[in-house]
Design a protein around this motif. Structure first.
Motif: not given
Length: 655
Positions: A627-655
């Motif tokens: 998750i963290d590696t992927w989010l470091s590459i994908v450009p997002f302006r605001e942190q809330w978007q990264k947090d929202l994606y991180r939460e969804g991916l973790k709930r789905a079982g990604f690490r």
């Protein structure tokens, strides 16, 4: 283990699969099953290897297609040996189907036509789903045309049988079979207005119409909220009668019998629509000329997007319409007023493109002309076709826009540019680099050819995406080439388009947005630009604006590429509309591309089982995904978007 011949059954409706006598799926190469379907529906149930290769892999050179076929037939033969039976008879020069070795659900279609309509409907309901090869992907124009033709043939047969059964039904007869058949047909073809009318009439006979109201409301949102065609008046008439009955208000009696139009359709909104349809000749020895003609028309379409008094239908949708079994219905469905219909001919030495501009409302041919497709003539034909369209449809609109000297300076430069565009139809690394080589060859002929500079820029940013190594050098090269394209062609949208994309991936959101704003001003109907503009807005933490933009792109290009739906899904996810996000992903031709987003959306919507299934599939393909590696590459302006994606991916079982 060996099965008896009658233990096997080929199922073609819904998922294409082979089952045994217990109904269990028997693994078998999918291309082999598709070949069986093709042979079963052909007049002669035997094809040469070349014919079968062209059907299965029609968009690649014949020698490569034959090599693919050899590998497929080898797998088929090995599997047939394991099963102890030959479904396909594989010979040195031909392939045929052994119809004695299995049964097929297609036989019910033939059997049903020989019985009375009500009995035929009962037999057709045994098929389960009525969507032929629902999830099977085909490659190449010939295969797509075959699939469209089969689906239209089956739909017509089922619709005719349903109508006959309705006409033959007595007043006191049980309508259960007819109701189920109408609903089944609607589920398979929710876009068909005629089927929707029959469904509405069928449900209108019921004392409780809440289910019919729900169907109407959901389909109205899907059919009329997202497509640029106005509602069909007869469909609105059915809905009105349905609602009047529910409110116990009797419809007004008409003195004149027969169907009546109760609603005057609204005047057409916006400028007229124009589609440039590429030729669809399928002979293998003409494929190079077909690709070149299609690329020429795509480039002209992009050029015509500068017009303000006509809306251009995107080339992607135009290709789909050209391949459709019923073009007239598609033109009517999407409200297209003018169409440039094209055909390719070969006199033994020269290819010629026959083009005729037609007013779709009356089939009036406004003009017709033949154009040489020789390399040295392509720039002139670009200018000629563009000017003829402008003069005929847009009248006085900027007739000199299409005679810019950069098209005239060197015909070979334009020829190489079109070859580069052709290579970019396949977004793998070898084709991206072949495209760059062709664009660079064009620039050797004419260093100031802006479209080729834009093409080089695009190849660099696509290579950055495909390799996923975060190579900043590639983005810098793309930025430089896009800047050159803008400098040499300030009123051509391509340079701005690529510059905006590069700035997004560099994280320069404001610069990307300003560039796309200018690009949209230059070409207000260029669907690909608007879709990429939407992607920038989404990554810039403005998902509501992004959704508005991408929905406009979808209206301009209704048979949209997957990227449009992917962008719309991402915008909905950021708006916490998770069900809508998954609905857009479901509309993708290859939804597996967006499996990470689909898993996160399902998890956030509470469907953990589905989310974990999708996550497991992603991990099988990308075992090193983090998750963290992927989010470091994908450009997002605001942190809330990264947090929202991180939460969804973790709930789905990604690490």
């Amino acid at each position: 283990m060996q099965w008896g011949c009658m233990d096997f059954r080929l199922l073609t409706f819904g998922d294409l699969r082979l089952v045994d006598g217990t109904g269990s799926t028997v693994p078998f190469p999918e291309k082999g099953l598709l070949s069986i379907c093709f042979l079963l529906t052909s007049p002669a149930q035997k094809k040469t290897r070349a014919e079968l290769a062209e059907f299965l892999w029609g968009d690649i050179p014949l020698d490569k297609a034959l090599a693919n076929l050899r590998q497929t037939l080898s797998r088929v033969k090995n599997r047939q040996d394991e099963l102890g039976i030959a479904l396909l008879v594989i010979e040195q020069a031909t392939v045929s189907v052994n119809v004695q070795a299995f049964t097929s659900d297609l036989a019910l279609l033939n059997a049903g036509s020989q019985t009375d309509p009500h009995t035929a409907l009962e037999e057709l309901l045994q098929l389960g789903r009525w969507d032929f090869l629902a999830r099977t992907e085909v490659i190449g124009g010939q295969a797509r045309m075959w699939l469209h033709a089969q689906r239209d043939r089956i739909k017509t047969q089922m619709l005719t049988t349903l109508r006959d059964a309705i006409a033959a039904m007595s007043k006191d007869a049980d309508p259960t079979v007819i109701k189920e058949a109408a609903l089944r047909l609607f589920e398979a073809h929710p876009e068909d207005e005629t089927i929707y009318q029959i469904l509405g009439e069928t449900y209108a006979g019921e004392p409780q119409l809440e289910s019919a109201r729900h169907i109407f409301e959901s389909r109205r949102k899907y059919r009329w909220g997202e497509l640029p065609a106005d509602p069909d008046p007869q469909t609105l008439s059915v809905a009105r009668r349905l609602f009047e009955r529910q409110r116990s208000v009797a419809p007004q009696l008409r003195e004149v019998p027969g169907p009546q139009v109760e609603i005057v359709p609204p005047e057409r909104r916006g400028p007229p629509k124009l589609a440039l349809l590429p030729p669809v000749n399928t002979a293998s020895n003409h494929q190079a000329a077909i690709f070149l003609s299609s690329a020429l028309l795509e480039d002209i379409t992009v050029g015509l997007c500068v017009l303000k008094t006509v809306t251009m239908v995107a080339h992607y949708t135009a290709e789909k319409i050209a391949l459709h079994f019923d073009r007239a219905a598609m033109l009517d469905k999407y409200g297209i007023n003018y169409v440039l219909d094209t055909r390719l001919s070969f006199d033994g030495s020269v290819y010629r493109l026959f083009a005729q501009l037609i007013y779709a409302g009356s089939d009036e041919v406004i003009w017709a002309e033949r154009f040489s497709m020789e390399a040295q003539d392509l720039p002139h034909q670009h200018r000629e076709i563009g000017q003829r369209v402008v003069a005929s449809v847009a009248g006085y609109i900027e007739r000199n826009e299409f005679s810019r000297d950069y098209f005239e300076r060197n015909p070979e430069a334009y020829h190489q540019y079109l070859l580069g565009q052709r290579h970019l139809k396949h977004l793998d690394l070898p084709d991206i680099r072949r495209a760059r080589k062709a664009f660079q060859a064009a620039l050797k002929e004419n260093p100031y050819f802006s479209p080729a500079l834009s093409g080089v820029a695009r190849t660099y940013h696509l290579e950055w995406l495909v390799t996923a190594q975060g190579d900043a050098r590639l983005l810098k090269l793309a930025e430089e080439e896009a800047g050159k394209a803008i400098a040499t062609g300030q009123d051509i949208v391509g340079g701005y388009h690529q510059f905006g994309v590069v700035k997004l991936y560099q994280g320069a959101f404001d610069e990307s947005i300003e560039t796309f704003k200018l690009a949209e001003t230059i070409s207000p109907h260029y669907a690909d630009v608007i879709a990429d503009y939407a992607d920038t807005l989404m990554h810039a933490s403005r998902p509501a604006e992004a959704l508005e933009k991408v929905e406009r792109a979808i209206k301009l290009n209704p048979l949209s590429p997957d990227l449009y739906f992917w962008t719309a899904a991402g915008a909905n996810y950021c708006l916490e509309r998770y069900d809508e996000a998954n609905a857009y992903i479901a509309r993708m031709a290859e939804p597996a591309q967006a499996a990470r987003l689909a898993a996160a959306s399902a998890a956030m919507a509470g469907d953990i089982r589905k989310a974990k299934t999708l996550a497991r599939r992603v991990k099988e393909t990308y075992p090193d995904f983090e998750i963290d590696t992927w989010l470091s590459i994908v450009p997002f302006r605001e942190q809330w978007q990264k947090d929202l994606y991180r939460e969804g991916l973790k709930r789905a079982g990604f690490r």
